[in-house]
Design an enzyme around this catalytic site. Structure first.
Site, PDB file in Angstrom:
ATOM      1  N   GLY A   9       0.943  -1.787  -0.022  1.00 64.80           N
ATOM      2  CA  GLY A   9       0.241  -0.231   0.181  1.00 64.80           C
ATOM      3  C   GLY A   9       0.275   1.177  -0.114  1.00 64.80           C
ATOM      4  O   GLY A   9       2.369   0.988   0.521  1.00 64.80           O
ATOM      5  N   GLN A  60       2.404   9.668   1.731  1.00 61.23           N
ATOM      6  CA  GLN A  60       4.379   9.576   2.067  1.00 61.23           C
ATOM      7  C   GLN A  60       5.087   9.367   0.375  1.00 61.23           C
ATOM      8  O   GLN A  60       6.452   9.891   0.687  1.00 61.23           O
ATOM      9  CB  GLN A  60       3.683   7.536   1.919  1.00 61.23           C
ATOM     10  CG  GLN A  60       3.422   6.687   2.676  1.00 61.23           C
ATOM     11  CD  GLN A  60       3.730   5.986   2.922  1.00 61.23           C
ATOM     12  OE1 GLN A  60       2.272   4.929   2.055  1.00 61.23           O
ATOM     13  NE2 GLN A  60       4.709   5.254   3.119  1.00 61.23           N
ATOM     14  N   CYS A  63       6.819  -0.422   6.962  1.00 63.12           N
ATOM     15  CA  CYS A  63       6.303   0.697   5.785  1.00 63.12           C
ATOM     16  C   CYS A  63       7.669   0.919   5.591  1.00 63.12           C
ATOM     17  O   CYS A  63       8.624   0.971   5.337  1.00 63.12           O
ATOM     18  CB  CYS A  63       6.275   1.856   6.576  1.00 63.12           C
ATOM     19  SG  CYS A  63       5.606   3.230   6.383  1.00 63.12           S
ATOM     20  N   LEU A  64       6.882   1.054   4.605  1.00 59.89           N
ATOM     21  CA  LEU A  64       8.116   2.114   2.618  1.00 59.89           C
ATOM     22  C   LEU A  64       9.002   3.349   3.268  1.00 59.89           C
ATOM     23  O   LEU A  64      10.163   3.690   3.119  1.00 59.89           O
ATOM     24  CB  LEU A  64       7.693   2.142   1.747  1.00 59.89           C
ATOM     25  CG  LEU A  64       6.994   0.796   0.478  1.00 59.89           C
ATOM     26  CD1 LEU A  64       6.355   1.402  -0.414  1.00 59.89           C
ATOM     27  CD2 LEU A  64       8.373   0.239   0.421  1.00 59.89           C
ATOM     28  N   HIS A 100      -3.009   0.615   8.773  1.00 57.76           N
ATOM     29  CA  HIS A 100      -1.808   0.933   7.862  1.00 57.76           C
ATOM     30  C   HIS A 100      -2.085   1.832   7.670  1.00 57.76           C
ATOM     31  O   HIS A 100      -1.866   3.195   7.127  1.00 57.76           O
ATOM     32  CB  HIS A 100      -0.406   0.127   7.234  1.00 57.76           C
ATOM     33  CG  HIS A 100       0.473   0.286   7.295  1.00 57.76           C
ATOM     34  ND1 HIS A 100       1.115   0.079   8.523  1.00 57.76           N
ATOM     35  CD2 HIS A 100       1.309   1.088   6.605  1.00 57.76           C
ATOM     36  CE1 HIS A 100       2.750   0.415   7.987  1.00 57.76           C
ATOM     37  NE2 HIS A 100       2.440   1.620   7.279  1.00 57.76           N
ATOM     38  N   GLU A 101      -2.608   1.820   6.161  1.00 56.13           N
ATOM     39  CA  GLU A 101      -2.670   2.987   5.112  1.00 56.13           C
ATOM     40  C   GLU A 101      -3.273   4.754   5.369  1.00 56.13           C
ATOM     41  O   GLU A 101      -3.529   5.424   5.450  1.00 56.13           O
ATOM     42  CB  GLU A 101      -2.931   2.680   3.568  1.00 56.13           C
ATOM     43  CG  GLU A 101      -2.280   1.351   2.831  1.00 56.13           C
ATOM     44  CD  GLU A 101      -0.800   1.721   2.757  1.00 56.13           C
ATOM     45  OE1 GLU A 101      -0.374   2.581   2.850  1.00 56.13           O
ATOM     46  OE2 GLU A 101      -0.282   0.493   2.977  1.00 56.13           O
ATOM     47  N   HIS A 141      -1.481   6.480   7.885  1.00 56.36           N
ATOM     48  CA  HIS A 141      -0.412   7.241   7.734  1.00 56.36           C
ATOM     49  C   HIS A 141      -1.468   8.756   6.855  1.00 56.36           C
ATOM     50  O   HIS A 141      -0.922  10.210   6.645  1.00 56.36           O
ATOM     51  CB  HIS A 141       0.044   6.736   6.292  1.00 56.36           C
ATOM     52  CG  HIS A 141       0.787   5.984   5.690  1.00 56.36           C
ATOM     53  ND1 HIS A 141       2.137   6.536   6.810  1.00 56.36           N
ATOM     54  CD2 HIS A 141       0.551   5.024   6.025  1.00 56.36           C
ATOM     55  CE1 HIS A 141       3.510   5.339   6.403  1.00 56.36           C
ATOM     56  NE2 HIS A 141       2.768   4.700   5.741  1.00 56.36           N
TER      57      HIS A 141
HETATM   58 NI    NI Z   1       3.499   2.365   5.535  1.00 51.54          NI
END
Ligand code: NI
Length: 189
Positions: free
Chosen positions: A49, A54, A102-103, A144-145, A148
């Site tokens: 995701g 981000q 997480c990226l 999680h998304e 953000h």
């Molecule tokens: Ni993330």
């Protein structure tokens, strides 16, 4: 289409809350193109995701897709979803412990408590409303998304800072027990 730069932990822009898009804004070429770029960036980074925040865009848009993901080989597949103005509603108090990465937090994973069953509502890029119920690891990805979009990262929600691990040590010490535990969770109601 463009692969966008993904912001990482410590960048203050990751901590800003994103604002909703009006349907008339969403229809504009700028946002249609942004949705495509977000997907391309997520795929380029092998993310499950990616939220607009981000990539430094503070609007409520997140992309999700799991298709035999090499970062998360045990995750159930999620068809490509571009969620605009997503709203999550837990369907019960029941939670589970999820190992998340997480990226925007390169190299680390940790355990976060997530609702197990969710109702999800969002607009697609064409402005059509969608509703669905999700559970388990997929519910974890949605939470999680959407975190953000509120300026939150998984590290803010760790059940315990001692659960932080490198990806290498996740594979070595934690993955087998985690995968066994999540596979044993009941099927969705
Ligand atoms: Ni993330």
């Amino acid at each position: 289409m463009t692969v966008l730069d993904i912001l990482t932990l410590g960048d203050p822009a990751l901590r800003q809350v994103a604002t909703p898009l009006r349907p008339d804004e969403l229809a504009r070429p700028r946002w249609q193109e942004f949705c495509r770029d977000l997907v391309q960036t997520m795929r380029h980074a092998n993310g499950a995701g990616l939220a607009a925040v981000q990539v430094g865009v503070h609007r409520r848009i997140a992309a999700l897709e799991v298709k035999d993901n090499p970062r998360y080989p045990y995750k159930p597949n999620i068809p490509l979803t571009i969620a605009v103005n997503p709203v999550l509603t837990p369907l019960s108090d029941e939670t589970f412990e999820n190992y998340e990465g997480c990226l925007s937090v390169p190299g680390l994973r940790g355990v976060v408590r997530r609702f197990r069953y969710l109702h999800v509502r969002y607009l697609d890029p064409d402005g059509a409303e969608h509703e669905q119920e999700v559970s388990g690891l997929t519910a974890g990805t949605w939470q999680h998304e959407c975190d953000h979009l509120d300026g939150l990262l998984f590290v803010d929600r760790l059940v315990d800072s001692t659960t932080l691990t490198t990806w290498e040590n996740f594979e070595r010490f934690h993955k087998a027990a985690f995968v066994k535990r999540v596979k044993a969770m009941d099927p969705p109601r």
